[in-house]
Write a protein that holds these residues in place. Structure first.
Motif, short mmCIF file in Angstrom:
data_model
loop_
_atom_site.label_atom_id
_atom_site.label_comp_id
_atom_site.label_asym_id
_atom_site.label_seq_id
_atom_site.Cartn_x
_atom_site.Cartn_y
_atom_site.Cartn_z
N PHE A 62 -2.35 9.30 3.05
CA PHE A 62 -3.72 9.48 2.61
C PHE A 62 -4.39 8.29 1.91
CE2 PHE A 62 -2.76 14.13 3.50
CZ PHE A 62 -3.80 14.52 4.09
N TYR A 63 -3.41 7.63 1.49
CA TYR A 63 -4.16 6.39 0.65
C TYR A 63 -4.13 5.12 1.61
CZ TYR A 63 -3.80 8.57 -4.05
OH TYR A 63 -4.42 9.34 -4.89
N ILE A 64 -3.80 5.23 2.91
CA ILE A 64 -3.98 4.19 3.59
C ILE A 64 -5.52 3.91 4.00
CG2 ILE A 64 -3.30 3.23 6.05
CD1 ILE A 64 -1.06 2.90 4.20
N VAL A 65 -6.11 4.96 4.38
CA VAL A 65 -7.57 4.88 4.63
C VAL A 65 -8.35 4.17 3.54
CG1 VAL A 65 -9.69 6.14 5.27
CG2 VAL A 65 -7.51 6.60 6.33
N PRO A 66 -8.22 4.56 2.29
CA PRO A 66 -9.02 3.93 1.19
C PRO A 66 -8.50 2.42 1.02
CG PRO A 66 -8.22 5.98 0.28
CD PRO A 66 -7.58 6.05 1.72
N ILE A 67 -7.26 2.13 1.00
CA ILE A 67 -6.91 0.64 1.15
C ILE A 67 -7.42 -0.07 2.13
CG2 ILE A 67 -4.79 -0.90 1.59
CD1 ILE A 67 -3.22 1.30 0.18
N LEU A 68 -7.51 0.50 3.42
CA LEU A 68 -8.36 -0.32 4.48
C LEU A 68 -9.71 -0.70 3.85
CD1 LEU A 68 -7.83 0.26 8.27
CD2 LEU A 68 -10.29 0.00 7.15
#
Length: 505
Positions: A350-356
């Motif tokens: 779920f945190y991959i999207v905020p990182i991107l």
């Protein structure tokens, strides 16, 4: 003879600058009265021209001299509000001051556009986390797996399509001066759509609320929100648009984290309502402060047919179209890839999207700042090529570290696809009074790409492959589309600006 001599001595043409042949001209008669002898573009007045042809007693041509009478210095010196910026035609620009390129009012427009991006592209960038949630065992779509990846991606694809298609309507309405109406209606659609989404239990309900209502509401705001900046900025238009576009990245960081942190505590319904309340508060800024500074002097058609014969405009739109297809394969499925292959645990997925999106915030400001100096096409081309290479590189990605690195790099370079197209349309549109219509038409066409990228990638993904999903086929599809986009931009740059690398383009 005395009268004739007096006429020759006192009849003279006065130019506001004394030497500019393209400026309005004035003549004085024997009594010292000043009369306009031309239009603002230097074309002789039709009434005067016709009278000179029809009357055999017409006065002889006036003698142009450089020394105007002392009293003429107090007379009007052409358009009192200044001329258009370089390359702009007449129209509304001739009736307004040049863009201020700064000041409180101008930067308030940037802040307003920032929150429009926050609640349009920011929400679109958030859909990757919804895709992951809708495919999880705790999804509102029960039983788990009852809705395919391709069908789920239709929700985000239609949302994106409606945002871009909305420009076909909102662009011409913006040209007609309905900016405030568009922002209010659009804000209502985004907030109301999320409230309805919080009540959904079935797939079709989510498709209607999140795809159509939220998407169309965002579409009413997006095109006017970026088009208004060109009347406040000219030399800093890239920086202003980049700062505004950073709102989409900020939204793509805030909304996924809010959704993930709250869903286990207050449930899906209230998590979505919180997103709606955040949208309500942040959209109050453009509702209050966004202001249309210049209205085109002529009402334009909803469809500018001249765009279809404008080769550079059409080629650029085609390049963006192909690029958006590849872009959405990564935006929709990167988070799910980590979860599906076991490279990340559910929390990290779920945190991959905020990182991107956090990396994309820099990718939507720094490149735009550089575009003011190097030109937007010189920044867009390498961005497209790098995004294509990164998408193809996903075929070799195995662990969490590699996914995070790709997410950061792709987030940074993909920012050019969101921030720079508007700047490029401004550069390619000579008649700025057509800008709203042309941006709306361009983005409406790009909306079709979102209907191909997400569902198309999902259809390829569902084919039999490693781990039950054909990830190799999907990454190949997205990467090739982005590389083709970069090649088309290279062709356009050579056509429009030449092949010399040092040319600002």
């Amino acid at each position: 003879m005395f009268a004739t001599a007096t006429t020759k001595m006192t009849s003279k043409t006065l130019s506001p600058t004394g030497t500019d042949a393209g400026a309005p001209t004035y003549a004085t008669d024997n009594e010292g009265n000043i009369s306009d002898q031309s239009t603002a573009t230097g074309i002789p007045s039709p009434s005067r021209a016709s009278s000179e042809k029809s009357s055999p007693l017409a006065a002889p041509p006036t003698t142009t001299i450089t020394n105007a009478a002392p009293h003429a210095e107090k007379q009007p010196t052409g358009p009192p509000t200044g001329g258009p910026p370089a390359g702009a035609p007449g129209g509304a620009w001739n009736a307004s001051p040049p863009p201020p390129n700064g000041g409180l009012a101008a930067w308030l427009q940037v802040a307003s556009a920032f929150f429009i991006f926050f609640n349009t592209w920011g929400l679109l960038n958030t859909f990757g986390i919804f895709q992951t949630y809708y495919e999880s065992p705790s999804s509102i779509f029960q039983p788990p797996g009852s809705v395919s990846s391709s069908n789920i991606s239709w929700i985000g694809s239609i949302q994106s399509f409606m945002v871009l298609l909305g420009g076909l309507i909102s662009g011409p309405l913006y040209d007609r001066g309905y900016l405030k109406h568009l922002i209010v209606v659009g804000a209502f659609g985004v907030v109301f759509g999320h409230m309805m989404l919080s009540l959904t239990k079935e797939y079709y309900q989510a498709l209607l609320a999140q795809g159509f209502v939220v998407g169309l509401g965002a579409g009413m705001m997006f095109t006017p929100g970026v088009a208004v900046l060109q009347s406040y900025f000219s030399t800093k238009i890239g920086l202003a648009t980049g700062l505004a576009a950073a709102g989409s990245s900020f939204g793509g960081v805030v909304y996924p984290i809010v959704f993930y942190r709250l869903i286990d505590r207050i449930g899906y319904g209230w998590s979505v309502r919180v997103i709606g309340f955040i949208a309500l508060g942040t959209l109050a800024v453009p509702v209050v402060f966004l202001k249309q500074r210049v209205k085109p002097g002529k009402v334009r058609a909803f469809v500018d047919v001249t765009a279809f014969t404008d080769g550079p405009y059409m080629l650029f739109t085609l390049g963006c179209f192909v690029g958006f297809i590849g872009l959405y394969t990564m935006l929709f499925y990167l988070s799910f890839f980590g979860l599906d292959t076991g490279a990340t645990n559910p929390a990290m997925a779920f945190y991959i999207v905020p990182i991107l999106n956090a990396a994309s915030m820099f990718g939507r400001t720094l490149p735009n700042w550089l575009s003011d100096k190097a030109g937007p096409f010189n920044i867009l081309i390498p961005g497209a090529l790098v995004c294509g290479a990164l998408t193809l590189a996903m075929m070799g990605v195995k662990g969490l570290g590699a996914i995070v690195v790709v997410a950061i790099l792709f987030g940074f370079f993909s920012g050019v696809f969101i921030a720079l197209p508007t700047v490029c349309y401004i550069v390619l549109t000579k008649d700025k009074s057509r800008l709203g219509s042309r941006i709306g038409m361009g983005y409406a066409f790009l909306g079709l790409a979102t209907l191909i990228g997400g569902p198309g990638g999902g259809a390829i993904l569902q084919q039999t492959g490693h781990g039950g999903h054909n990830w190799t086929g999907m990454w190949t599809f997205g990467g090739i589309m982005l590389l083709v986009s970069g090649v088309l931009f290279i062709v356009l740059r050579g056509w429009k600006f030449g092949v010399k690398l040092t040319t600002k383009a």
